[in-house]
Motif scaffolding. Structure first.
Motif, PDB file in Angstrom:
ATOM      1  N   ASN A  18       0.845  -1.193   0.000  1.00 26.47           N
ATOM      2  CA  ASN A  18       0.000   0.000   0.000  1.00 26.47           C
ATOM      3  C   ASN A  18       0.880   1.243   0.000  1.00 26.47           C
ATOM      4  OD1 ASN A  18      -2.935  -1.043   0.333  1.00 26.47           O
ATOM      5  ND2 ASN A  18      -1.742  -2.214   1.823  1.00 26.47           N
ATOM      6  N   PRO A  19       1.447   1.575  -1.142  1.00 22.30           N
ATOM      7  CA  PRO A  19       2.382   2.702  -1.224  1.00 22.30           C
ATOM      8  C   PRO A  19       1.758   4.036  -0.849  1.00 22.30           C
ATOM      9  CG  PRO A  19       2.477   1.331  -3.212  1.00 22.30           C
ATOM     10  CD  PRO A  19       1.297   0.862  -2.434  1.00 22.30           C
ATOM     11  N   ALA A  20       0.423   4.139  -0.901  1.00 19.53           N
ATOM     12  CA  ALA A  20      -0.226   5.415  -0.586  1.00 19.53           C
ATOM     13  C   ALA A  20      -0.179   5.732   0.911  1.00 19.53           C
ATOM     14  CB  ALA A  20      -1.675   5.401  -1.071  1.00 19.53           C
ATOM     15  N   GLY A  21       0.227   4.754   1.721  1.00 11.58           N
ATOM     16  CA  GLY A  21       0.362   5.029   3.151  1.00 11.58           C
ATOM     17  C   GLY A  21      -0.862   4.674   3.970  1.00 11.58           C
ATOM     18  N   TYR A  22      -1.872   4.144   3.346  1.00 13.50           N
ATOM     19  CA  TYR A  22      -3.035   3.646   4.081  1.00 13.50           C
ATOM     20  C   TYR A  22      -3.577   2.435   3.342  1.00 13.50           C
ATOM     21  CZ  TYR A  22      -5.938   6.100   0.596  1.00 13.50           C
ATOM     22  OH  TYR A  22      -6.505   6.518  -0.572  1.00 13.50           O
ATOM     23  N   ARG A  23      -4.322   1.619   4.083  1.00 16.17           N
ATOM     24  CA  ARG A  23      -4.833   0.389   3.487  1.00 16.17           C
ATOM     25  C   ARG A  23      -6.295   0.219   3.829  1.00 16.17           C
ATOM     26  NH1 ARG A  23      -2.847  -1.401   8.461  1.00 16.17           N
ATOM     27  NH2 ARG A  23      -4.204  -2.919   9.496  1.00 16.17           N
ATOM     28  N   GLN A  24      -6.976  -0.497   2.985  1.00 15.03           N
ATOM     29  CA  GLN A  24      -8.355  -0.873   3.300  1.00 15.03           C
ATOM     30  C   GLN A  24      -8.398  -2.374   3.495  1.00 15.03           C
ATOM     31  OE1 GLN A  24     -11.587   0.933   1.194  1.00 15.03           O
ATOM     32  NE2 GLN A  24     -12.870  -0.890   1.366  1.00 15.03           N
ATOM     33  N   ASP A  25      -8.736  -2.803   4.695  1.00 14.89           N
ATOM     34  CA  ASP A  25      -8.886  -4.235   4.982  1.00 14.89           C
ATOM     35  C   ASP A  25     -10.326  -4.635   4.711  1.00 14.89           C
ATOM     36  OD1 ASP A  25      -6.262  -4.360   5.764  1.00 14.89           O
ATOM     37  OD2 ASP A  25      -6.677  -4.410   7.919  1.00 14.89           O
ATOM     38  N   ASN A  26     -10.502  -5.530   3.773  1.00 13.91           N
ATOM     39  CA  ASN A  26     -11.854  -6.003   3.449  1.00 13.91           C
ATOM     40  C   ASN A  26     -12.106  -7.360   4.110  1.00 13.91           C
ATOM     41  OD1 ASN A  26     -12.476  -3.781   1.631  1.00 13.91           O
ATOM     42  ND2 ASN A  26     -10.980  -4.703   0.245  1.00 13.91           N
ATOM     43  N   PHE A  27     -11.688  -7.446   5.354  1.00 12.96           N
ATOM     44  CA  PHE A  27     -11.855  -8.700   6.087  1.00 12.96           C
ATOM     45  C   PHE A  27     -11.895  -8.404   7.579  1.00 12.96           C
ATOM     46  CE2 PHE A  27      -7.333  -8.103   5.013  1.00 12.96           C
ATOM     47  CZ  PHE A  27      -6.785  -7.986   6.274  1.00 12.96           C
ATOM     48  N   PHE A  28     -12.378  -9.394   8.329  1.00  8.40           N
ATOM     49  CA  PHE A  28     -12.331  -9.324   9.785  1.00  8.40           C
ATOM     50  C   PHE A  28     -10.984  -9.888  10.226  1.00  8.40           C
ATOM     51  CE2 PHE A  28     -16.698  -8.295  11.137  1.00  8.40           C
ATOM     52  CZ  PHE A  28     -17.354  -8.375   9.922  1.00  8.40           C
ATOM     53  N   ARG A  29     -10.334  -9.239  11.171  1.00  6.91           N
ATOM     54  CA  ARG A  29      -9.073  -9.762  11.697  1.00  6.91           C
ATOM     55  C   ARG A  29      -9.371 -10.473  13.006  1.00  6.91           C
ATOM     56  NH1 ARG A  29      -4.076  -8.001  13.871  1.00  6.91           N
ATOM     57  NH2 ARG A  29      -4.866  -5.961  14.485  1.00  6.91           N
ATOM     58  N   LEU A  30      -9.288 -11.790  12.963  1.00  5.79           N
ATOM     59  CA  LEU A  30      -9.617 -12.606  14.124  1.00  5.79           C
ATOM     60  C   LEU A  30      -8.372 -13.340  14.620  1.00  5.79           C
ATOM     61  CD1 LEU A  30     -12.883 -14.331  12.749  1.00  5.79           C
ATOM     62  CD2 LEU A  30     -12.674 -12.110  13.868  1.00  5.79           C
ATOM     63  N   GLU A  31      -8.343 -13.605  15.934  1.00  6.23           N
ATOM     64  CA  GLU A  31      -7.249 -14.384  16.510  1.00  6.23           C
ATOM     65  C   GLU A  31      -7.839 -15.524  17.315  1.00  6.23           C
ATOM     66  OE1 GLU A  31      -3.955 -12.315  18.498  1.00  6.23           O
ATOM     67  OE2 GLU A  31      -4.102 -13.811  20.081  1.00  6.23           O
ATOM     68  N   ARG A  32      -7.401 -16.737  16.993  1.00  5.25           N
ATOM     69  CA  ARG A  32      -7.927 -17.924  17.691  1.00  5.25           C
ATOM     70  C   ARG A  32      -7.466 -17.918  19.149  1.00  5.25           C
ATOM     71  NH1 ARG A  32      -7.995 -23.777  16.756  1.00  5.25           N
ATOM     72  NH2 ARG A  32      -9.272 -24.531  18.496  1.00  5.25           N
ATOM     73  N   VAL A  33      -8.436 -18.079  20.072  1.00  4.83           N
ATOM     74  CA  VAL A  33      -8.088 -18.105  21.494  1.00  4.83           C
ATOM     75  C   VAL A  33      -8.386 -19.458  22.138  1.00  4.83           C
ATOM     76  CG1 VAL A  33      -8.251 -15.619  21.865  1.00  4.83           C
ATOM     77  CG2 VAL A  33     -10.314 -17.019  22.068  1.00  4.83           C
ATOM     78  N   SER A  34      -9.283 -20.216  21.540  1.00  9.90           N
ATOM     79  CA  SER A  34      -9.518 -21.567  22.070  1.00  9.90           C
ATOM     80  C   SER A  34     -10.294 -22.387  21.059  1.00  9.90           C
ATOM     81  CB  SER A  34     -10.296 -21.511  23.382  1.00  9.90           C
ATOM     82  OG  SER A  34     -11.608 -21.038  23.163  1.00  9.90           O
TER      83      SER A  34
END
Lengths: 158, 125
Positions: B109-125
């Motif tokens: 993302n050379p423009a210095g910002y990004r668009q995330d088109n997803f949920f960022r999840l972290e497995r906890v159990s």
């Protein structure tokens, strides 16, 4: 009994996708690039290429607009479902891809997906998987390639 | 990262009862499902979200898979990580005001910002 392909064996793209999803071989990635309108070759020419390097060896080129870069997807970005045994097919999805702040310059013609088995992001290593029409004239704003509801790829029995 | 097999009621298209996890996301690692995957999970009944977590329903008798929701889709500054309001004009103004002259730390993302088109999840159990 007809001749058939089992659902679990549908499509080489499916296997590439699973390789990235499961990180096997380690470092395997999926790449998403954009081809420029100027110089784009025919489908008959492009479909015969075996690497991204070969894809742009002729008059076809990747776009060079400021703000553009090849997108790299790793295992965390993919969600694999085993074959849809009810409908006898495999659908593969990736998140929509957004290029932010893309400056005017090259006209965009197609999105191309690739499989990078070693994660080198070197064009000679990347195997082309699919091309999708994507005609856009960049003007400095964001550009999003919206993936179809069913995903970017569907494998079905012939 | 994960690989799921959707288990249908009686093997016909009468509805998904749960997911069989063929390949699981290790605890502590991230998974980035698209909104389409999330919507499919809601519609088919194998995914629930609430209290900052996403829960995947697996077979009866097996532990559900639980993920913390780290972020929802949106626009983020590649320099400082700030979640920005919608629209490229706001993002471009933020970068110009706060990070003028700095190269983007994000090669994709050379423009210095990004668009995330997803949920960022972290497995906890």
């Amino acid at each position: 009994m007809a001749n058939l392909v089992f659902n679990i064996a549908l499509g080489r793209v499916t296997q590439f996708y699973i390789n990235v999803d499961t990180n096997s071989p380690a470092g395997a990635e999926m790449t998403v690039g954009v081809l420029a309108t100027t110089g784009i070759e025919t489908d008959a020419v492009l479909r015969d290429t075996d690497t991204w390097s070969a894809l742009v060896a002729g008059t076809t080129n990747f776009v060079t607009n400021a703000g553009y870069a090849i997108k790299v997807l790793a295992g965390a970005d993919l969600t694999a479902f085993t074959p849809d045994d009810v409908n006898d097919r495999v659908d593969l999805d990736i998140p929509d891809q957004t290029w932010t702040g893309v400056a005017a310059g090259d006209g965009w013609n197609d999105v191309v997906t690739g499989y990078d088995p070693v994660g080198s992001q070197t064009l000679t290593d990347i195997i082309p998987m699919s091309i999708h029409d994507f005609v856009v004239t960049p003007d400095g704003s964001d550009i999003t390639a919206q993936i179809a509801a069913a995903g970017f790829y569907r494998a079905t029995p012939v | 990262m994960p690989t799921f097999k959707r288990i249908f009621d009686n093997g016909v298209d009468a509805g998904v009862t749960h997911l069989e996890v063929v390949e699981e996301t290790p605890v502590g690692e991230e998974w980035h499902p698209s909104p389409r995957v999330i919507e499919k999970g809601f519609a088919e009944g194998w995914l629930a979200m609430g209290n900052g977590q996403a829960v995947i329903k697996t077979a009866d008798g097996e532990d559900d898979h639980v993920y913390d929701i780290l972020d929802t889709p949106g626009v983020f500054c590649s320099h400082c990580g700030l979640k920005l309001g919608g629209g490229n004009e706001i993002a471009q103004e933020h970068v110009a005001t706060n990070h003028d002259g700095e190269d983007s730390p994000d090669e994709q993302n050379p423009a210095g910002y990004r668009q995330d088109n997803f949920f960022r999840l972290e497995r906890v159990s």
